[in-house]
Design an enzyme around this catalytic site. Structure first.
Site, PDB file in Angstrom:
ATOM      1  CE1 TYR A  78      25.544   3.566  -1.062  1.00  0.00           C
ATOM      2  CE2 TYR A  78      23.770   2.190  -0.211  1.00  0.00           C
ATOM      3  CZ  TYR A  78      24.471   2.723  -1.282  1.00  0.00           C
ATOM      4  OH  TYR A  78      24.088   2.402  -2.564  1.00  0.00           O
ATOM      5  CE1 TYR A 232      25.627  -5.173   3.359  1.00  0.00           C
ATOM      6  CE2 TYR A 232      24.570  -4.829   1.231  1.00  0.00           C
ATOM      7  CZ  TYR A 232      24.515  -4.797   2.607  1.00  0.00           C
ATOM      8  OH  TYR A 232      23.359  -4.421   3.239  1.00  0.00           O
ATOM      9  CG  HIS A 233      25.951  -5.722  -3.504  1.00  0.00           C
ATOM     10  ND1 HIS A 233      27.197  -5.141  -3.559  1.00  0.00           N
ATOM     11  CD2 HIS A 233      25.081  -4.724  -3.198  1.00  0.00           C
ATOM     12  CE1 HIS A 233      27.070  -3.848  -3.306  1.00  0.00           C
ATOM     13  NE2 HIS A 233      25.809  -3.573  -3.082  1.00  0.00           N
ATOM     14  CE  LYS A 588      13.627  -6.683  -9.460  1.00  0.00           C
ATOM     15  NZ  LYS A 588      13.522  -6.256  -8.026  1.00  0.00           N
ATOM     16  CG  ASP A 592      15.480  -3.269  -7.638  1.00  0.00           C
ATOM     17  OD1 ASP A 592      16.677  -3.284  -7.296  1.00  0.00           O
ATOM     18  OD2 ASP A 592      14.600  -3.941  -7.090  1.00  0.00           O
ATOM     19  CG  HIS A 594      18.907  -5.248  -5.221  1.00  0.00           C
ATOM     20  ND1 HIS A 594      18.991  -3.958  -5.665  1.00  0.00           N
ATOM     21  CD2 HIS A 594      19.990  -5.444  -4.431  1.00  0.00           C
ATOM     22  CE1 HIS A 594      20.076  -3.389  -5.149  1.00  0.00           C
ATOM     23  NE2 HIS A 594      20.696  -4.267  -4.404  1.00  0.00           N
TER      24      HIS A 594
END
Length: 713
Positions: A78, A232-233, A588, A592, A594
């Protein structure tokens, strides 16, 4: 011949060795599974499917009969760096050096459907992936790479429509029809609402988009995987492996229902569904997770009564864990990644990305990316792991663990089903809350030293060597992208662009037609990613999540431990002097989404005794400054994970000063290279907390700063 020894005989032997019961060696995993020190044949009693074979239902031992003995997994790294030109050069070198497929990382501006010239993305362009604004960028990205021969994976969810449309048109203009394009688009929006947050539109229209993509690709792109259902996340956000399994498969069930509701036959699209799992450091648990996932997906798909056995198969891509990577003693990350890659191979993944050792600090360099890729080449060619199908089969421990993971995950899947399915469960916030609580518990375990991380909370180096990191000149990338956008707009037919965007909106408003089909026409006319996204925004609106913070999880893990209580007492004393609890805003900035680190800090600081204000996602520095001033906070703590800190943090400090609020302390935590610390301090940031920082140490440092004992963490 040796005498027969029973399990009870072993217990006596173990007790003599330990001078205590062997039960004291049992290990309770975060999933609530009690792992014994010894497994025997008795632990396999009553487990179904142990005599199954690879390539046949329930696919416990793998989706293909010969697995890696017939063909190794695909090495699919990736990557995406700043501009399409730089990323193209990287891909071509990697393919020449043994990489077998392309996996594209887009920058956050692209993920959120903004063109590079938009005012909200100044700090994001080209930082965490490649900037794509139109078909022109997509053509450069794949220049010299034959799309009719190369499989391309694209991690894209929010702006999935313009990106996939631009890819299709780029293929056409390379001379490759869409029917010959192969690869995968992630297109998994439900997990975005749970954890990753690169969404654009509300859940219902987002599900319409997914169904339209599945419909279009089933009819027009038979070699292309229409969705990669991602756990995954979730794991990266703090989910246990049971959460990751259950919520991922429940998402998949929801997508299948959405496609069937469009009138599709399950056998027409099921073979093009794929999955994406994280592989962390619990070695045997991760291998068992992939085996359990195949069994459970087979069970779920049987509900839809497919005629083809292949419709029951779970196929998956895996990526080694980003969360397991550490800033401290970073060469340890090479070892961690190798173990995780082996777990993925033993679990039966179909393709794999291995992380670079420096990704806890910055974007990977060419040097670190080569080590990551070669980790897989060595695994394939030197270890013999590809010679035997499912070499862990029959292991007392692995088979027991596979079965227990499957049972616990199925219980949670059924709980979601009782709520009306995953869309409704997501709307209640249940999955997100469970994941955030698990993340906070794990952070407390790491901070207390109950979970050992070598080089971080045990065996730390006295001093750390500085390693070379990749630097992206964000301003230069943005200027080059803006120039290309302007050139593209000068050369296109404005009337045709307007007509295709209007047609796209008409299809989006109606229940007929296909959104992706209409977007392909707009992309062909050279409508930009931002223009196509905005056309859909005008119909569907923007989704805005309300920030919530879990409480009494971090503090409960510490209980009455002296270290925690001393800090609580000190903060309480400071609050009495201040006349109120010290208020901290956790912010934040940029695009982004996350927010694991931000949520953990907000939760833990609240338990310690701070008055915590959780800011919304995607704020500009100006918006964050206004919110901080209006809320009368003492500290703004910015969570930075996407390399925009050198742009966004100084802007926030300047906005506070310009508004007469220079007394508000600004601190920063997250993925920040040590060589950037001084830059931030010179630009008004009072403290920088890198990856792996102990939360209690951070809280003490923030209190020091508030008391005037300014120091960098």
């Amino acid at each position: 011949m040796a005498d027969h020894v029973t399990y009870e005989d072993w217990q006596k032997l173990a007790e003599r060795e330990l001078k205590a019961s062997p039960d004291s060696l049992a290990w309770q995993t975060p999933e609530g599974i009690s792992v014994k020190p010894l497994y025997t044949a008795a632990d396999l009693a009553g487990i179904n499917g142990l005599d199954s074979l690879p390539g046949v239902k329930p696919f416990l031992r793998g989706p293909r009969a010969t697995m890696y003995a017939g063909r190794p997994w695909t090495i699919r790294q990736y990557a995406g760096f700043s501009t399409a030109e730089e990323s193209n050069a990287f891909y071509r070198k990697a393919l020449a050096a043994g990489q077998q497929g392309i996996s594209v990382a887009f920058d956050l501006a692209t993920h959120r459907g903004y063109d590079s010239d938009h005012s909200r993305v100044e700090g994001d362009v080209g930082k965490a992936g490649v900037a794509i604004d139109s078909v022109e960028d997509m053509k450069i990205l794949f220049d010299g790479i034959p799309l009719g021969e190369m499989s391309v994976s694209m991690t894209m969810n929010g702006a999935v429509i313009p990106i996939l449309a631009s890819f299709i048109v780029a293929g056409e203009e390379q001379g490759v029809s869409r029917a010959k394009l192969s690869g995968t688009i992630q297109n998994d929006i439900l997990k975005e609402f749970m954890v990753r947050n690169t969404y654009i539109y509300p859940p219902e229209p987002s599900m319409r988009i997914i169904a339209d993509i599945i419909e279009y690709t089933a009819k027009e792109m038979p070699k292309f995987n229409s969705i990669s259902i991602s756990g995954y996340h979730m794991q990266e956000a703090g989910a246990t492996l049971v959460h990751e399994l259950a919520f991922t498969l429940a998402d998949g069930r929801e997508y299948v229902r959405a496609a069937i509701a469009k009138g599709l036959n399950v056998d027409d699209f099921a073979g093009r569904l794929s999955f994406f799992f994280a592989i962390g450091m619990n070695f045997f648990m991760e291998a068992s997770k992939l085996r359990a996932a195949r069994v459970l997906w087979s069970r779920i798909m049987e509900e839809f009564e497919p005629k083809k056995q292949s419709s029951l198969m779970l196929r998956t891509h895996c990526q080694t864990s980003g969360v397991s990577l550490q800033e401290q003693d970073p060469y340890n990350n090479i070892v961690r990644t190798a173990y995780e890659a082996l777990a993925a191979a033993l679990g039966g993944t179909q393709s794999l990305h291995t992380n670079s050792f420096d990704e806890a600090i910055a974007l990977p360099t060419a040097f670190s990316a080569r080590i990551a890729r070669n980790t897989q080449l060595i695994l394939q060619h030197e270890t013999g792991v590809t010679k035997v199908v499912d070499p862990l089969a029959g292991s007392y421990y692995v088979e027991s663990l596979t079965n227990e993971l499957a049972e616990k995950a199925w219980t949670l899947i059924e709980e979601v089903e009782a709520m009306g399915g995953m869309t409704k469960a997501v709307a209640t916030g249940m999955p997100k809350r469970m994941i955030e609580e698990a993340a906070t518990r794990r952070q407390a375990a790491v901070d207390k030293g109950e979970e050992v991380i070598v080089g971080v909370n045990k065996y730390r180096l006295e001093s750390e060597e500085q390693i070379d990191t990749r630097y992206i000149d964000n301003a230069a990338v943005r200027q080059s992208q803006i120039a290309r956008i302007e050139r593209t707009k000068r050369q296109r037919d404005p009337k045709r662009v307007g007509e295709t965007l209007a047609a796209l909106q008409n299809v989006s408003r109606s229940n007929g037609g296909n959104i992706l089909e209409a977007a392909v026409e707009a992309a062909r006319a050279r409508a930009t990613v931002g223009e196509i996204s905005d056309a859909l925004r005008q119909v569907f609106g923007d989704h805005s999540a309300k920030p919530e913070v879990v409480s009494k999880v971090y503090g409960a893990a510490y209980g009455h431990e002296p270290e925690f209580q001393t800090l609580v007492s000190r903060l309480d004393h400071f609050a009495r002097k201040l006349g109120q609890k010290p208020r901290i805003m956790v912010a934040k900035l940029g695009q982004d989404g996350h927010d694991r680190g931000a949520k953990v800090i907000a939760s833990a600081f609240g338990d310690i005794g701070f008055d915590v204000l959780a800011g919304p996602l995607f704020q500009t520095p100006l918006e964050a400054a206004d919110m901080a001033i209006n809320a009368q906070v003492s500290v703004v703590g910015v969570s930075a994970l996407a390399a925009g800190h050198k742009t966004l943090l100084p802007q926030l400090v300047e906005e506070l000063r310009r508004k007469g609020a220079g007394n508000i302390v600004v601190i920063c935590g997250g993925v920040v290279p040590r060589q950037d610390y001084q830059f931030l301090l010179d630009h008004g940031v009072s403290g920088v907390f890198g990856p792996g920082t102990n939360v209690l140490d951070a809280a003490r440092a923030v209190l020091d700063i508030m008391e005037g004992k300014r120091r960098n963490a």
